[in-house]
Scaffold this motif. Sequence first.
Motif, mmCIF file in Angstrom:
data_model
loop_
_atom_site.group_PDB
_atom_site.id
_atom_site.type_symbol
_atom_site.label_atom_id
_atom_site.label_comp_id
_atom_site.label_asym_id
_atom_site.label_seq_id
_atom_site.Cartn_x
_atom_site.Cartn_y
_atom_site.Cartn_z
ATOM 1 N N ILE A 127 -24.756 -79.785 -53.494
ATOM 2 C CA ILE A 127 -25.286 -78.668 -53.794
ATOM 3 C C ILE A 127 -23.891 -77.911 -54.390
ATOM 4 O O ILE A 127 -22.843 -77.406 -53.736
ATOM 5 C CB ILE A 127 -26.006 -77.826 -52.745
ATOM 6 N N PHE A 128 -23.889 -77.450 -55.166
ATOM 7 C CA PHE A 128 -22.502 -76.275 -56.519
ATOM 8 C C PHE A 128 -22.946 -75.676 -56.452
ATOM 9 O O PHE A 128 -22.545 -74.168 -56.654
ATOM 10 C CB PHE A 128 -22.021 -77.610 -57.658
ATOM 11 N N VAL A 167 -18.383 -87.264 -56.431
ATOM 12 C CA VAL A 167 -20.108 -86.090 -57.124
ATOM 13 C C VAL A 167 -19.151 -85.138 -57.486
ATOM 14 O O VAL A 167 -19.038 -84.301 -58.152
ATOM 15 C CB VAL A 167 -20.774 -86.209 -56.209
ATOM 16 N N ASP A 168 -18.145 -84.926 -56.340
ATOM 17 C CA ASP A 168 -16.680 -83.381 -56.692
ATOM 18 C C ASP A 168 -16.127 -83.909 -57.836
ATOM 19 O O ASP A 168 -16.096 -83.175 -58.381
ATOM 20 C CB ASP A 168 -15.876 -83.164 -55.565
ATOM 21 N N ASN A 169 -15.865 -84.973 -58.532
ATOM 22 C CA ASN A 169 -15.089 -85.551 -59.507
ATOM 23 C C ASN A 169 -15.982 -85.482 -60.966
ATOM 24 O O ASN A 169 -15.866 -85.115 -61.773
ATOM 25 C CB ASN A 169 -14.637 -86.450 -59.524
ATOM 26 N N LYS A 184 -11.870 -76.034 -55.378
ATOM 27 C CA LYS A 184 -12.232 -76.502 -56.216
ATOM 28 C C LYS A 184 -12.078 -77.091 -57.482
ATOM 29 O O LYS A 184 -12.851 -77.972 -57.766
ATOM 30 C CB LYS A 184 -12.377 -78.299 -55.125
ATOM 31 N N LEU A 185 -11.898 -75.618 -57.271
ATOM 32 C CA LEU A 185 -13.807 -75.825 -59.118
ATOM 33 C C LEU A 185 -13.420 -75.693 -59.424
ATOM 34 O O LEU A 185 -12.109 -74.701 -59.946
ATOM 35 C CB LEU A 185 -14.182 -74.767 -58.975
ATOM 36 N N GLU A 212 -22.061 -72.590 -49.103
ATOM 37 C CA GLU A 212 -22.562 -73.037 -48.943
ATOM 38 C C GLU A 212 -21.371 -74.268 -50.359
ATOM 39 O O GLU A 212 -21.952 -75.177 -50.040
ATOM 40 C CB GLU A 212 -23.948 -73.079 -49.473
ATOM 41 N N THR A 213 -20.434 -73.669 -50.821
ATOM 42 C CA THR A 213 -20.385 -74.633 -52.742
ATOM 43 C C THR A 213 -19.258 -75.480 -51.786
ATOM 44 O O THR A 213 -18.161 -74.575 -51.384
ATOM 45 C CB THR A 213 -20.135 -73.444 -53.404
ATOM 46 N N PRO A 214 -19.000 -76.576 -51.244
ATOM 47 C CA PRO A 214 -18.094 -77.155 -51.468
ATOM 48 C C PRO A 214 -17.133 -76.832 -51.609
ATOM 49 O O PRO A 214 -15.672 -77.122 -51.463
ATOM 50 C CB PRO A 214 -18.367 -79.076 -50.984
ATOM 51 N N LEU A 215 -17.379 -76.749 -53.690
ATOM 52 C CA LEU A 215 -15.394 -76.434 -54.151
ATOM 53 C C LEU A 215 -14.850 -75.536 -53.999
ATOM 54 O O LEU A 215 -13.698 -75.676 -53.811
ATOM 55 C CB LEU A 215 -16.082 -77.050 -55.348
#
Length: 504
Positions: A18-19, A118-120, A170-171, A282-285
């Motif tokens: 989830i982003f 997925v982050d990439n 990381k966003l 919640e956003t991992p980035l």
Amino acid sequence: MLRQVHILKKDEIIYQRIFGNALSKEEVEDLYFRIKQDAMKKLGQSSGYYDYFKYRIAYYVELDYDLIFILVTGLMDDFFRLTQSQLVNLKGKVIDLYGEEIKKTKIPDEFSKLDEYVDNLHKNLKPKIAVVGFSGVGKTTIKNLIKKNKIPMQHIPTISGDIATIEIGKLQFKLFDFAGQEQFKYLWKGFIKGSNAVLIITDSTPENVEKSRYFIELIKEEASYALRAVIGNKQDLRDAMDVNDIENIIGLRTYPMIANRAENRDKMIKIIAEVLEMNLEETPLLKDLKISFDEKEEQKKKMNVEESKTEKPSSSKGLEKVKSAKVEAIQNEEKKIIGQTRDLKNGKLINMDISLDLCELLAKEVRGVKIDNTLRNHYKMISATLKSLNNNKQYSYDDFYRDYNAYLKKDFKCSNIALKQFLEPQFSLLKKSIDQDEIISTTLREDDSVVVHSLICAYLSTVNSEKFPDFDEFKRIFTKNEFKKQMINEISLYYYRILNKFEN
């Protein structure tokens, strides 16, 4: 912008990342059946997309493994040019890493190897943010604030435009900062087109706020589904409008900002996250960033605690026990000063009751001035329209003021129907704005009132300038009595405004 990634086997979500805010678990599971049915009907077609509310649901069906891959993006993201290839790549990666386990009907215990990939993927579908506004409002300053670049103290116009890829935590996102000069107007559509979010920057002056409404129509034409908000920049300037007033005029959520102060970077980042509908927790980035913000807040709290510990008890007279913020409690302490102070005009002793009466009168004057300024600023913005509706005859501020008061008394009459239909909603907005204004609505005897303290401090400086030449003495007293820094700053702000009014 990529908002969510889901992988389903049968009707179960086996992986998600989830982003940003988008679909609930139930909505994803409901979509599974719809996608599966369509895939069975269209044997040759394994991918496609739906537009669902304000999101685009891109999917890829892998029947051999009974898997469905879903990417949730914004409506401005091109499926065929961008999203489809990312879906195919994601499918290939999952099959390479976990295909054997999935084929045996096993679901991998964890997909940790997939998270980085997925982050990439998000970087390939990064959001595009357009920063729009007329020349000199602070667009480039805001870009430099976010990028941690040196912030120039004088305005250097941006020529044509600038596109930068910016990383926060990381966003990653693309920031389009275009020239605000009207000779570059022909470029504006191209800069806005395809944006996931648009930030309208205004310098908070009445003229610029009214003028900035132009961008609303431009956004509707070129990026109709884009998220949007207003940044009310230069809030430290004297003629800056309140963000609530800006919000009422432009019709979009408005955030206050002073972009030439480096300490406001964290605030600006939080605004961007909120506009993009990204949850910091919640956003991992952005999780590392959230931890950094929390650590800074904790550090501030510790510093405040340490400062309060190092302060020694004081027996100073005057406002030392003003902590209770009730006028009755202030009286006993301030009589020691005010009771011995001479009125320079008539030589009579001034007691606390007289000072409170003067403060009450001054409070009314401050409210009156603020209401008058609010009405005058609004009149300036709509005066051209009023003249046009009034058959090109001048509709003066006195006319406006008279009709507004008649509206408050529910006695507003106007033979010009078009003018009346225009004015009534304007008066309604004004009344709402004035009713919600903290300075106007504050009463003198309200607990914890910033206005109470600012008025009394201003009065003490006026009648006893030797002991209270400026705000420093009051600040020392308030700090010892554990007033919050924000409240002290607000008291200081109104204190100097009141003194300036005395001098003028």
